[in-house]
Structure formats: C-alpha cells, structure tokens
Motif scaffolding. Structure first.
Motif, PDB file in Angstrom:
ATOM      1  N   UNK A   1      12.756  -8.391   2.814  1.00 45.14           N
ATOM      2  CA  UNK A   1      13.655  -7.604   3.665  1.00 45.14           C
ATOM      3  C   UNK A   1      12.885  -6.491   4.368  1.00 45.14           C
ATOM      4  N   UNK A   2      11.972  -5.859   3.654  1.00 44.58           N
ATOM      5  CA  UNK A   2      11.209  -4.751   4.239  1.00 44.58           C
ATOM      6  C   UNK A   2      10.295  -5.207   5.367  1.00 44.58           C
ATOM      7  N   UNK A   3       9.819  -6.446   5.309  1.00 39.65           N
ATOM      8  CA  UNK A   3       8.897  -6.931   6.351  1.00 39.65           C
ATOM      9  C   UNK A   3       9.588  -7.842   7.359  1.00 39.65           C
ATOM     10  N   UNK A   4      10.903  -7.970   7.242  1.00 35.44           N
ATOM     11  CA  UNK A   4      11.671  -8.700   8.247  1.00 35.44           C
ATOM     12  C   UNK A   4      11.601 -10.213   8.141  1.00 35.44           C
ATOM     13  N   UNK A   5      11.611 -10.720   6.920  1.00 38.32           N
ATOM     14  CA  UNK A   5      11.614 -12.165   6.719  1.00 38.32           C
ATOM     15  C   UNK A   5      12.444 -12.472   5.475  1.00 38.32           C
ATOM     16  N   UNK A   6      12.369 -13.683   5.004  1.00 37.51           N
ATOM     17  CA  UNK A   6      13.095 -14.054   3.787  1.00 37.51           C
ATOM     18  C   UNK A   6      12.107 -14.340   2.668  1.00 37.51           C
ATOM     19  N   UNK A   7      12.597 -14.285   1.446  1.00 36.45           N
ATOM     20  CA  UNK A   7      11.742 -14.611   0.312  1.00 36.45           C
ATOM     21  C   UNK A   7      11.274 -16.063   0.388  1.00 36.45           C
ATOM     22  N   UNK A   8      12.116 -16.941   0.928  1.00 32.65           N
ATOM     23  CA  UNK A   8      11.719 -18.351   1.084  1.00 32.65           C
ATOM     24  C   UNK A   8      10.528 -18.492   2.031  1.00 32.65           C
ATOM     25  N   UNK A   9      10.489 -17.692   3.081  1.00 35.43           N
ATOM     26  CA  UNK A   9       9.353 -17.768   4.017  1.00 35.43           C
ATOM     27  C   UNK A   9       8.079 -17.236   3.365  1.00 35.43           C
ATOM     28  N   UNK A  10       8.201 -16.223   2.521  1.00 41.18           N
ATOM     29  CA  UNK A  10       7.022 -15.736   1.808  1.00 41.18           C
ATOM     30  C   UNK A  10       6.482 -16.821   0.876  1.00 41.18           C
ATOM     31  N   UNK A  11       7.376 -17.512   0.180  1.00 37.11           N
ATOM     32  CA  UNK A  11       6.964 -18.609  -0.698  1.00 37.11           C
ATOM     33  C   UNK A  11       6.328 -19.729   0.129  1.00 37.11           C
ATOM     34  N   UNK A  12       6.917 -20.030   1.266  1.00 36.11           N
ATOM     35  CA  UNK A  12       6.371 -21.076   2.142  1.00 36.11           C
ATOM     36  C   UNK A  12       4.927 -20.749   2.538  1.00 36.11           C
TER      37      UNK A  12
ATOM     38  N   UNK B  41       0.829  -1.210   0.000  1.00 31.38           N
ATOM     39  CA  UNK B  41       0.000   0.000   0.000  1.00 31.38           C
ATOM     40  C   UNK B  41       0.863   1.260   0.000  1.00 31.38           C
ATOM     41  N   UNK B  42       2.008   1.193   0.640  1.00 31.84           N
ATOM     42  CA  UNK B  42       2.912   2.350   0.682  1.00 31.84           C
ATOM     43  C   UNK B  42       3.766   2.467  -0.580  1.00 31.84           C
ATOM     44  N   UNK B  43       4.162   1.326  -1.156  1.00 32.56           N
ATOM     45  CA  UNK B  43       5.148   1.339  -2.250  1.00 32.56           C
ATOM     46  C   UNK B  43       4.575   0.979  -3.615  1.00 32.56           C
ATOM     47  N   UNK B  44       3.418   0.358  -3.656  1.00 36.88           N
ATOM     48  CA  UNK B  44       2.812  -0.037  -4.924  1.00 36.88           C
ATOM     49  C   UNK B  44       3.059  -1.488  -5.262  1.00 36.88           C
ATOM     50  N   UNK B  45       2.294  -1.950  -6.218  1.00 30.05           N
ATOM     51  CA  UNK B  45       2.328  -3.341  -6.652  1.00 30.05           C
ATOM     52  C   UNK B  45       3.212  -3.527  -7.879  1.00 30.05           C
ATOM     53  N   UNK B  46       3.277  -2.516  -8.723  1.00 30.87           N
ATOM     54  CA  UNK B  46       4.067  -2.614  -9.950  1.00 30.87           C
ATOM     55  C   UNK B  46       5.541  -2.755  -9.586  1.00 30.87           C
ATOM     56  N   UNK B  47       6.177  -3.747 -10.183  1.00 26.11           N
ATOM     57  CA  UNK B  47       7.601  -3.979  -9.943  1.00 26.11           C
ATOM     58  C   UNK B  47       7.906  -4.668  -8.620  1.00 26.11           C
ATOM     59  N   UNK B  48       6.875  -5.201  -7.973  1.00 24.43           N
ATOM     60  CA  UNK B  48       7.083  -5.874  -6.687  1.00 24.43           C
ATOM     61  C   UNK B  48       8.010  -7.070  -6.861  1.00 24.43           C
ATOM     62  N   UNK B  49       9.029  -7.126  -6.034  1.00 21.21           N
ATOM     63  CA  UNK B  49       9.993  -8.219  -6.054  1.00 21.21           C
ATOM     64  C   UNK B  49      10.061  -8.831  -4.665  1.00 21.21           C
ATOM     65  N   UNK B  50      10.136 -10.144  -4.591  1.00 23.65           N
ATOM     66  CA  UNK B  50      10.063 -10.830  -3.297  1.00 23.65           C
ATOM     67  C   UNK B  50      11.207 -10.508  -2.346  1.00 23.65           C
ATOM     68  N   UNK B  51      12.421 -10.475  -2.833  1.00 23.10           N
ATOM     69  CA  UNK B  51      13.551 -10.252  -1.912  1.00 23.10           C
ATOM     70  C   UNK B  51      13.475  -8.888  -1.220  1.00 23.10           C
ATOM     71  N   UNK B  52      13.279  -7.785  -1.961  1.00 19.71           N
ATOM     72  CA  UNK B  52      13.154  -6.497  -1.270  1.00 19.71           C
ATOM     73  C   UNK B  52      11.919  -6.437  -0.357  1.00 19.71           C
ATOM     74  N   UNK B  53      10.819  -7.040  -0.796  1.00 18.19           N
ATOM     75  CA  UNK B  53       9.619  -7.077   0.053  1.00 18.19           C
ATOM     76  C   UNK B  53       9.909  -7.847   1.335  1.00 18.19           C
TER      77      UNK B  53
END
Length: 185
Positions: free
Chosen positions: A33-44, A19-31
C-alpha cells in the motif's frame, strides 16, 4: 513498462520505504500500500516476502557502496577513519546501516534469507572499504587488516548510537583512527 523496469521501480520504492520505516515487523500488505501496488504484485516480482527482503538488503548495500565510492578520500588512514565515522552518521549510510543491523540480527539467529543477504552485503561492503583505505593511502599489504578492524569497530559504534551520543563515542573513534594509522605504518 517492461517487467524488469517495473521490478526495479518497485525495488527502489520498497527500499526507500524500508530505509525510512525499518525492516523489523515488515508486512507485505502495508508495504505494498505504501508503494502503490498490491502484495500479490510484490510476490510476483520477488517470489516471496523473503525474496523481497533479500532484494531490499542487496539494494541498500548497493546504495551504501555507491555512497562510499562517491566520497572524496582523505590522504591518510587516520582521517579516512574519521571521515567514515562521519559518513556512518549521515542519513544515507545511517539508514542503510540500520537495515543491515536488523538483517544481521535475524541472520545471526540463523534465519534465511537474512543470513545469506548479510553475508553478501559483508563481502561487498568490505571490498568497498578496502578500496576506500587504498584511496586513503594505506599500503596494499595492510588494507585487509585495517578494513577488518575499522569495519567491525565502526559497526559496533554505530549500534552504540542507540544508547550513546556521538560525542560519547568520539574518543573511541579517535583511538580507532590512531590504531588504524599505526597499522598502516
């Protein structure tokens, strides 16, 4: 923390970030990092980037509907349209609508999960708006027509905020409010 609670917490944090940064260009690794987890945990928790995007669009819609449901409804359809336009420009709905538009553009191009997420969002938002107009005093038999006219128009006006000021759109919104009131009879 139980798995469901962890997923809910991640979804809330991811939604706040999008909501703060937008959806266009969303990439898992920076997201991640921003929420304090890993891209692997988001995939999980979400299965894929697309699963996460669909969940974020869904959560954004939940927030929009909750915001609308919490608004005090005025006693006329005309005033209800004007209050909705004001709400569309307030930070919670403004940000959610931007995410919706970004997802809708991708859905328009046929990309999943955007297309399905936007379809679901449309259904839930339209139901909330039908309830809004009933609370504003619209006759039940005319609520669907009023909702379709107003929802489509306000979304278009919201997109126009990218190039036009709210003051420039004010006259059109007032005309829309008059038309909706006329439909209400």
């Amino acid at each position: 923390m139980p798995e469901e609670s962890r997923r809910d917490a991640l979804l809330a944090a991811c939604t706040d970030h999008v909501l703060a940064e937008g959806l266009i260009g969303l990439s898992l690794r920076p997201l991640a990092a921003a929420v304090g987890t890993s891209d692997r945990m988001l995939i999980y928790h979400f299965g894929s980037r697309d699963g996460l995007v669909a969940a974020v669009v869904d959560e954004s819609t939940n927030r929009s509907v909750a915001y609308l449901n919490a608004l005090q409804a005025p006693t006329s359809v005309r005033t209800g349209v004007l209050r909705l336009w004001q709400a569309y420009r307030e930070p919670p709905l403004h940000a959610c609508n931007l995410i919706y538009v970004q997802a809708a553009v991708s859905g328009y191009l046929g990309q999943e999960p955007y297309r399905s997420a936007v379809r679901s969002s449309n259904d839930r938002w339209a139901a909330a708006m039908r309830d809004w107009f009933q609370r504003c005093g619209a006759p039940r038999a005319k609520v669907a027509r009023i909702t379709q006219l107003v929802e489509s128009s306000l979304l278009g006006f919201h997109v126009d905020l990218a190039t036009d000021s709210p003051a420039e759109l004010s006259r059109a919104v007032k005309d829309l409010a008059d038309a909706a009131e006329g439909l209400a009879g």
